[in-house]
Design a protein around this motif. Structure first.
Motif, short mmCIF file in Angstrom:
data_model
loop_
_atom_site.label_atom_id
_atom_site.label_comp_id
_atom_site.label_asym_id
_atom_site.label_seq_id
_atom_site.Cartn_x
_atom_site.Cartn_y
_atom_site.Cartn_z
N GLY A 50 0.62 -1.10 -0.06
CA GLY A 50 -0.08 -0.23 0.04
C GLY A 50 0.86 1.21 0.03
O GLY A 50 0.46 2.27 0.10
N LYS A 51 2.06 1.29 -0.13
CA LYS A 51 2.81 2.19 -0.11
C LYS A 51 3.03 2.68 -1.76
O LYS A 51 2.73 2.46 -2.66
N TRP A 52 2.81 4.24 -1.48
CA TRP A 52 2.70 4.99 -2.90
C TRP A 52 4.17 4.98 -3.54
O TRP A 52 5.23 5.65 -2.82
N VAL A 53 4.43 4.42 -4.73
CA VAL A 53 5.61 4.33 -5.26
C VAL A 53 5.79 5.55 -6.18
O VAL A 53 6.88 6.23 -6.43
N LYS A 54 4.90 5.80 -6.92
CA LYS A 54 4.79 6.96 -8.01
C LYS A 54 3.42 7.52 -8.10
O LYS A 54 2.34 6.64 -8.39
N VAL A 55 3.25 8.67 -8.08
CA VAL A 55 2.05 9.57 -8.37
C VAL A 55 2.23 10.41 -9.49
O VAL A 55 3.43 10.96 -9.79
N ASN A 56 1.32 10.89 -10.25
CA ASN A 56 1.24 11.68 -11.18
C ASN A 56 0.75 12.96 -10.83
O ASN A 56 0.20 13.04 -9.78
N GLN A 57 0.94 14.06 -11.51
CA GLN A 57 0.52 15.45 -11.02
C GLN A 57 -0.88 15.57 -10.67
O GLN A 57 -1.28 16.04 -9.70
N SER A 58 -1.68 14.91 -11.34
CA SER A 58 -3.33 14.91 -11.34
C SER A 58 -3.57 14.53 -9.84
O SER A 58 -4.58 15.04 -9.10
N HIS A 71 5.14 9.59 -0.46
CA HIS A 71 6.30 8.63 -0.35
C HIS A 71 6.16 8.14 1.09
O HIS A 71 6.56 7.20 1.54
N ASN A 72 5.74 8.88 2.26
CA ASN A 72 5.62 8.57 3.55
C ASN A 72 4.00 7.97 4.08
O ASN A 72 4.13 8.30 5.16
N MET A 73 3.42 7.89 3.09
CA MET A 73 2.00 7.17 3.37
C MET A 73 1.79 6.09 2.93
O MET A 73 2.29 5.66 1.92
N LEU A 74 0.59 5.50 3.39
CA LEU A 74 0.12 4.27 2.76
C LEU A 74 -1.35 4.78 2.08
O LEU A 74 -1.94 5.91 2.66
N PHE A 75 -1.67 4.04 1.12
CA PHE A 75 -3.05 4.32 0.49
C PHE A 75 -4.31 4.26 1.48
O PHE A 75 -5.12 4.89 1.57
#
Length: 102
Positions: A50-58, A71-75
């Protein structure tokens, strides 16, 4: 590579030659990066934990967190508590091959 324009739709035709295999991966990587960066909707890559690896600008704009904060959170940290069990069930189904997308 041949590039042609058809009524605002761009299509690519790859011409295969002896050096093509090394370029295929570069083309796939660039295509992925372009889709990830320029799509209007939110796209994120999450680890199985559930770790955020990559997110886009949207995603950044819509949810209001910086990329570093993600990057410091889980979904699970940003999922509404009433929805969390359903989301985790969907993830389990995906991991158990009971569902092929989520």
């Amino acid at each position: 590579m041949v590039f042609e324009k058809k009524s605002h739709i761009f299509s690519y035709v790859l011409l295969v030659h002896s050096n093509m295999p090394k370029y295929i991966d570069q083309i796939k990587d660039k295509l992925f990066e372009n889709i990830f960066s320029y799509v209007k909707g939110g796209i994120a890559i999450l680890s199985l934990e559930g770790k955020w690896v990559k997110v886009n600008q949207s995603v950044v704009d819509y949810l209001g967190y910086s990329e570093e904060e993600f990057h410091n959170m889980l979904f699970q940290d940003i999922t509404h508590k009433d929805d969390l069990d359903m989301k985790l069930d969907c993830l389990k189904a995906l991991l158990n091959d009971d569902n092929d997308n989520y």
